[in-house]
Design a protein around this motif. Structure first.
Motif, PDB file in Angstrom:
ATOM      1  N   ARG A 158      44.147  36.595  30.582  1.00 51.08           N
ATOM      2  CA  ARG A 158      43.859  37.046  29.117  1.00 51.08           C
ATOM      3  C   ARG A 158      45.333  37.119  28.648  1.00 51.08           C
ATOM      4  O   ARG A 158      45.605  36.553  27.209  1.00 51.08           O
ATOM      5  N   LEU A 162      46.455  34.784  25.436  1.00 48.35           N
ATOM      6  CA  LEU A 162      46.762  35.266  24.407  1.00 48.35           C
ATOM      7  C   LEU A 162      48.242  35.318  23.999  1.00 48.35           C
ATOM      8  O   LEU A 162      48.606  35.180  22.738  1.00 48.35           O
ATOM      9  N   TRP A 330      52.738  38.154  12.933  1.00 50.22           N
ATOM     10  CA  TRP A 330      53.611  39.416  13.174  1.00 50.22           C
ATOM     11  C   TRP A 330      54.386  39.325  14.445  1.00 50.22           C
ATOM     12  O   TRP A 330      55.549  38.713  14.649  1.00 50.22           O
ATOM     13  N   PHE A 398      38.552  51.409  29.871  1.00 45.57           N
ATOM     14  CA  PHE A 398      38.845  50.910  28.690  1.00 45.57           C
ATOM     15  C   PHE A 398      39.684  51.824  28.020  1.00 45.57           C
ATOM     16  O   PHE A 398      40.747  51.492  27.386  1.00 45.57           O
ATOM     17  N   LYS A 405      48.357  50.732  25.605  1.00 45.34           N
ATOM     18  CA  LYS A 405      48.466  49.872  24.457  1.00 45.34           C
ATOM     19  C   LYS A 405      49.183  50.766  23.390  1.00 45.34           C
ATOM     20  O   LYS A 405      50.000  50.297  22.774  1.00 45.34           O
ATOM     21  N   LEU A 462      42.972  45.516  28.392  1.00 43.39           N
ATOM     22  CA  LEU A 462      41.798  46.179  27.497  1.00 43.39           C
ATOM     23  C   LEU A 462      40.601  45.278  27.552  1.00 43.39           C
ATOM     24  O   LEU A 462      39.421  45.687  27.791  1.00 43.39           O
ATOM     25  N   SER A 463      40.845  43.872  27.006  1.00 43.11           N
ATOM     26  CA  SER A 463      39.716  42.777  27.105  1.00 43.11           C
ATOM     27  C   SER A 463      38.923  42.593  28.310  1.00 43.11           C
ATOM     28  O   SER A 463      38.112  41.978  28.155  1.00 43.11           O
TER      29      SER A 463
HETATM   30  C1  HEM Z   1      47.251  50.891  15.976  1.00 41.57           C
HETATM   31  C2  HEM Z   1      47.335  49.983  16.651  1.00 41.57           C
HETATM   32  C3  HEM Z   1      46.218  49.051  17.475  1.00 41.57           C
HETATM   33  C4  HEM Z   1      45.110  49.547  17.728  1.00 41.57           C
HETATM   34  C5  HEM Z   1      44.383  50.864  17.376  1.00 41.57           C
HETATM   35  C6  HEM Z   1      44.514  48.195  18.489  1.00 41.57           C
HETATM   36  C7  HEM Z   1      43.291  48.131  19.020  1.00 41.57           C
HETATM   37  C8  HEM Z   1      42.691  47.143  19.455  1.00 41.57           C
HETATM   38  C9  HEM Z   1      41.352  46.992  20.021  1.00 41.57           C
HETATM   39  C10 HEM Z   1      40.112  48.186  20.002  1.00 41.57           C
HETATM   40  C11 HEM Z   1      41.089  45.705  20.364  1.00 41.57           C
HETATM   41  C12 HEM Z   1      39.883  45.019  20.953  1.00 41.57           C
HETATM   42  C13 HEM Z   1      40.040  44.914  22.303  1.00 41.57           C
HETATM   43  C14 HEM Z   1      38.465  44.539  22.771  1.00 41.57           C
HETATM   44  O1  HEM Z   1      37.853  45.171  22.670  1.00 41.57           O
HETATM   45  O2  HEM Z   1      38.693  43.652  23.941  1.00 41.57           O
HETATM   46  C15 HEM Z   1      42.175  45.048  20.020  1.00 41.57           C
HETATM   47  C16 HEM Z   1      42.291  43.747  20.134  1.00 41.57           C
HETATM   48  C17 HEM Z   1      43.511  43.144  20.226  1.00 41.57           C
HETATM   49  N1  HEM Z   1      44.683  43.755  19.758  1.00 41.57           N
HETATM   50 FE1  HEM Z   1      45.298  45.492  19.388  1.00 41.57          FE
HETATM   51  N2  HEM Z   1      45.448  47.398  18.527  1.00 41.57           N
HETATM   52  C18 HEM Z   1      46.554  47.887  17.790  1.00 41.57           C
HETATM   53  C19 HEM Z   1      47.570  47.231  17.712  1.00 41.57           C
HETATM   54  C20 HEM Z   1      48.033  45.911  18.182  1.00 41.57           C
HETATM   55  C21 HEM Z   1      49.187  45.381  18.198  1.00 41.57           C
HETATM   56  C22 HEM Z   1      50.618  45.893  17.747  1.00 41.57           C
HETATM   57  C23 HEM Z   1      48.970  44.152  18.931  1.00 41.57           C
HETATM   58  C24 HEM Z   1      50.235  42.952  19.185  1.00 41.57           C
HETATM   59  C25 HEM Z   1      51.195  42.941  19.351  1.00 41.57           C
HETATM   60  C26 HEM Z   1      47.591  43.934  19.250  1.00 41.57           C
HETATM   61  C27 HEM Z   1      47.149  42.786  19.748  1.00 41.57           C
HETATM   62  C28 HEM Z   1      45.818  42.853  19.977  1.00 41.57           C
HETATM   63  C29 HEM Z   1      45.109  41.378  20.296  1.00 41.57           C
HETATM   64  C30 HEM Z   1      45.871  40.317  20.663  1.00 41.57           C
HETATM   65  C31 HEM Z   1      43.768  41.677  20.442  1.00 41.57           C
HETATM   66  C32 HEM Z   1      42.520  40.602  20.631  1.00 41.57           C
HETATM   67  C33 HEM Z   1      41.933  40.640  21.855  1.00 41.57           C
HETATM   68  C34 HEM Z   1      40.832  39.787  21.854  1.00 41.57           C
HETATM   69  O3  HEM Z   1      40.217  39.232  20.892  1.00 41.57           O
HETATM   70  O4  HEM Z   1      40.499  39.428  22.845  1.00 41.57           O
HETATM   71  N3  HEM Z   1      46.989  45.289  18.955  1.00 41.57           N
HETATM   72  N4  HEM Z   1      43.151  45.852  19.422  1.00 41.57           N
END
Ligand code: HEM
Length: 744
Positions: A158, A162, A330, A398, A405, A462-463
């Motif tokens: 993953r 990703l 970004w 989780f 993260k 996470l995922s």
């Molecule tokens: C306050 C900031 C952030 C929060 C609260 C947050 C939270 C989350 C959550 C809860 C998910 C869903 C995960 C899941 O259920 O599998 C997610 C997905 C994801 N996050 Fe964040 N995230 C944040 C910032 C970021 C940043 C800065 C990045 C990358 C540099 C990032 C990259 C991703 C990616 C790539 C996914 C998609 C995963 C998928 O669809 O399989 N996130 N994020």
């Protein structure tokens, strides 16, 4: 006029139409991907885990928060000696129900149900063991509970796929949105950027495509390993991966992803092959690839946890997609900048170098600010999908991955902030220390890109981690059941889960204390308040005196009667009355809390803010004279009005149709038509003196005659049939029940 201004004026109209078409195509394709939905959990089990039962149930049932892959989900029941006594699988009536029928008359003791669950949306496989005791609880027997740890190989693929996918989206979007407007020069025919920059970008694309391919191959092998519980060698030798690819929902999304990646590789190959003969082809193929990459990211969201969320899954998938897209623009862009800048700036020094840097960085920084706002608001919404209480963050795999993260994201945002300040020194005069520290930009951009990579690694964890199980309602009423003895026959029934919706009914019949086999057992449901009754359902003879059936007759809460006719040498009637409660229904969805709605509002505000510059540009181009505005507002108003009217008319028609089909009865039958009522009715029927053609006609139309009509017939007569003389209402209802039992 500068070269880039020149390239912008000519290319713009064509690019905008391409973008509009691409966006519509993207949305259409994503909406066609049904949510699925992600790690799920048990929302209801009958019996409860560790239940101590007087007698063994006819079956074990486990309802999940989402659909299961039937081919890869199973339940095996063992007795306390470890012998397998029954095996089961996904129910044919309900893809979210795992059930197993148990042999009759299980002796007292402890029983273990081993569940192997493959969730349809993302193919995650979870094992769980549940216990139940017949007679009395047995000593220190413990179930192992559901697996909670992420599979390291899954975390790896993953993270890898990703990162590669986001880097690809970052490359194509940075090229179109930042590098071209900043450095584009028509003198460089192939791609409008200096060849050394184009070469580096090509290298990044080739490397990322190779990494994405490797990651996806690992993905399907890992998926087949968990589905078949097999090693990598076996998966490859026996071609198990292609079964996982062709036969599961995970496989569908994988196919779509690989196909899209092949399309991008094809477009890239095309742009490389024709870069000398058709240099103008580079830009459109790369821009088209950016759209294709947005779709690839869509395949991740369609198989992400969000898709299985009990809370507005469609919205969850869309928000997850927007989140990952903003991350791609970004963090993906950041990675490309960190890799391209050293090469791009190589020939420059001093002011030229700074000018080249400042042609790109402020433009990227503006894009990054918009993306950060979108990433944070969508991230908060996605988190609140699963984090319902502090313990979810502190005590679940989780939650731990999310916390990790967020720590990394905090570091990333700090470095991003430093860059933001350093690019606007005149606005942040008090932070000159930071300005000096990052003024070279390239080293700190590398740090920021590295932090982003670590965040994506944390996303892989996470995922791949099971989601926290949300608080499940604890006021679920036990499944309705009962036992009735009619002469020498005892009828015991259990209705599961016992709420409005699909239910299974187990009827156990004994005669003279012995299981009655080979009887004809029919079940009918009656909703007295609406004078509505279902067709008779013949229950399947499961042997050992057990008869089973299933159906969705119970469509609302309220009082329901279950009539059971047992026919062997003669017919015995058992009847049960229950107050069916909504709480007993299996709920696979939950209503948004205030916090969820607030987070959604935050996402909407962030998107509106991001879209505002475009909306303003479109607005300025509109010819807003009075006539046009009136026409547009008129059309919008009319569309909304007619849609509302349409909905109201449809609802009214349906309600009227239902009311005509089943008008509320003038009088409601208060008497449960059990054996005692039928006996009383038969005795009272003597007072009716009903016979002849009209009596025959009445019996023939019983299936479509309501109790209120029969009651009126007993009270006032019907055609030539006289009123039943000398009966009170209670006796009349007994007569109604008796007459109805003559049906068929
Ligand atoms: C306050 C900031 C952030 C929060 C609260 C947050 C939270 C989350 C959550 C809860 C998910 C869903 C995960 C899941 O259920 O599998 C997610 C997905 C994801 N996050 Fe964040 N995230 C944040 C910032 C970021 C940043 C800065 C990045 C990358 C540099 C990032 C990259 C991703 C990616 C790539 C996914 C998609 C995963 C998928 O669809 O399989 N996130 N994020």
């Amino acid at each position: 006029m500068t070269a880039s201004a020149w390239s912008r004026r000519t290319a713009l109209p064509r690019a905008r139409t391409r973008r509009a078409v691409g966006l519509v195509f993207l949305l259409a394709l994503l909406l066609s991907a049904a949510p699925a939905a992600a790690h799920g959990y048990i929302v209801r089990s009958i019996p409860d885990n560790r239940a101590v039962l007087e007698r063994a149930p006819a079956r074990l049932q486990y309802w999940f928060s989402e659909s299961l892959e039937a081919a890869f989900s199973s339940v095996t029941v063992r007795d306390q000696a470890g012998h397998v006594i029954a095996t089961g699988g996904v129910s044919g009536d309900n893809a979210a129900l795992l059930s197993v029928r148990l042999p009759n008359d299980l002796p007292d003791g402890a029983y273990v149900a081993e569940l192997r669950i493959a969730f349809a949306s993302d193919g995650h496989v979870v094992t769980d063991t549940r216990l139940f005791f017949v007679g009395a609880a047995v000593g220190n027997l413990e179930g192992s509970g559901a697996t909670t740890q992420a599979d390291p190989l899954e975390v790896l693929w993953r993270g890898l796929t990703l990162a590669a996918t986001l880097l690809l989206l970052g490359t194509f979007s940075l090229y179109a949105l930042v590098l071209l407007p900043a450095w584009g020069n028509p003198k460089y025919a192939a791609g409008l950027l200096p060849p050394r920059v184009m070469r580096r970008l090509s290298l990044i694309i080739a490397g990322a495509l190779a990494a994405a391919l490797l990651g996806n191959i690992t993905a399907i092998i890992q998926q087949a390993m968990v589905l078949f519980n097999a090693g990598p060698g076996q998966v490859i030798e026996q071609n198990l991966w292609s079964i996982a690819r062709a036969g599961t929902r995970f496989g569908d999304l994988w196919n779509a992803r690989v196909l899209l990646l092949a399309l991008v590789a094809g477009l890239y190959g095309l742009s490389l092959y024709f870069r000398d003969e058709q240099p103008g082809l580079v830009r459109p193929t790369w821009t088209a690839s950016a759209w294709a990459m947005a779709l690839v990211i869509g395949t991740f969201s369609a198989g992400s946890h969000a898709a299985g969320s009990p809370l507005l899954p469609w919205v969850g998938v869309f928000v997850d997609w927007i989140h990952a897209l903003a991350v791609g623009l970004w963090a993906g862009g950041l990675g490309v900048l960190a890799l391209v800048l050293p090469v791009a700036l190589q020939p420059y020094a001093g002011d030229d170098r700074r000018a080249a840097l400042l042609a790109v960085l402020p433009r990227f920084s503006r894009l990054a600010v918009v993306c950060v706002v979108i990433v944070v608001t969508t991230g908060v919404y996605s988190s609140l999908n699963w984090i319902n209480r502090p313990a979810d963050l502190t005590q679940t795999a989780f939650g731990g991955a999310l916390a990790l993260k967020l720590v990394l994201v905090a570091g990333l945002l700090l470095v991003a902030l430093a860059h933001h300040i350093a690019l606007r020194p005149e606005q942040y005069t008090r932070w000159q220390g930071i300005v000096r520290r990052v003024q070279g930009f390239v080293p700190t951009l590398r740090l920021e890109a590295l932090l982003a990579l670590l965040v994506i690694g944390a996303v892989g964890l996470l995922s791949a981690s099971p989601v926290p199980v949300p608080p499940l309602p604890d006021d679920v009423p036990p499944p309705p059941g009962g036992m009735q003895a009619v002469d020498d026959t005892a009828v015991a029934v259990m209705l599961t889960p016992g709420g409005p919706g699909v239910n299974t009914y187990d009827v156990r019949v004994t005669r003279g204390g012995q299981p009655l086999e080979g009887a004809n057992v029919r079940v009918q449901w009656v909703n007295p308040a609406r004078d509505w009754r279902s067709r008779w359902t013949v229950a399947e003879d499961a042997g050992g005196g057990l008869y089973i059936a299933a159906g969705a007759e119970i469509d609302r809460a309220g009082e329901w009667w279950m009539l059971v006719d047992v026919s062997a040498s003669d017919t015995r009637r058992a009847a049960f009355a229950w107050d069916i409660r909504t709480e007993a229904a299996i709920r696979q969805s939950r209503d948004p809390s205030g916090l969820n709605l607030l987070a959604l509002l935050g996402v909407a505000a962030a998107l509106a803010w991001a879209a505002y510059p475009f909306a303003r540009r479109v607005y300025r181009r509109l010819d807003l004279n009075a006539a046009n505005v009136t026409i547009v507002l008129g059309v919008i108003g009319a569309t909304v009005l007619f849609s509302i009217i349409g909905v109201v008319v449809i609802q009214n028609t349906q309600a009227q149709y239902q009311a005509t089909l089943n008008p509320p009865p003038a009088v409601v039958n208060p008497t449960l038509p059990d054996a005692a009522s039928l006996a009383r009715g038969q005795a009272a029927f003597a007072a009716c003196e009903w016979s002849g053609a009209d009596w025959q006609a009445l019996v023939e139309r019983l299936p479509r005659t309501r109790d209120e009509t029969l009651f009126a017939a007993a009270r006032d007569g019907w055609r030539s049939l006289p009123p039943c003389a000398g009966l009170d209402d209670a006796q009349r209802w007994d007569v109604v029940n008796y007459v109805r039992s003559r049906e068929g």
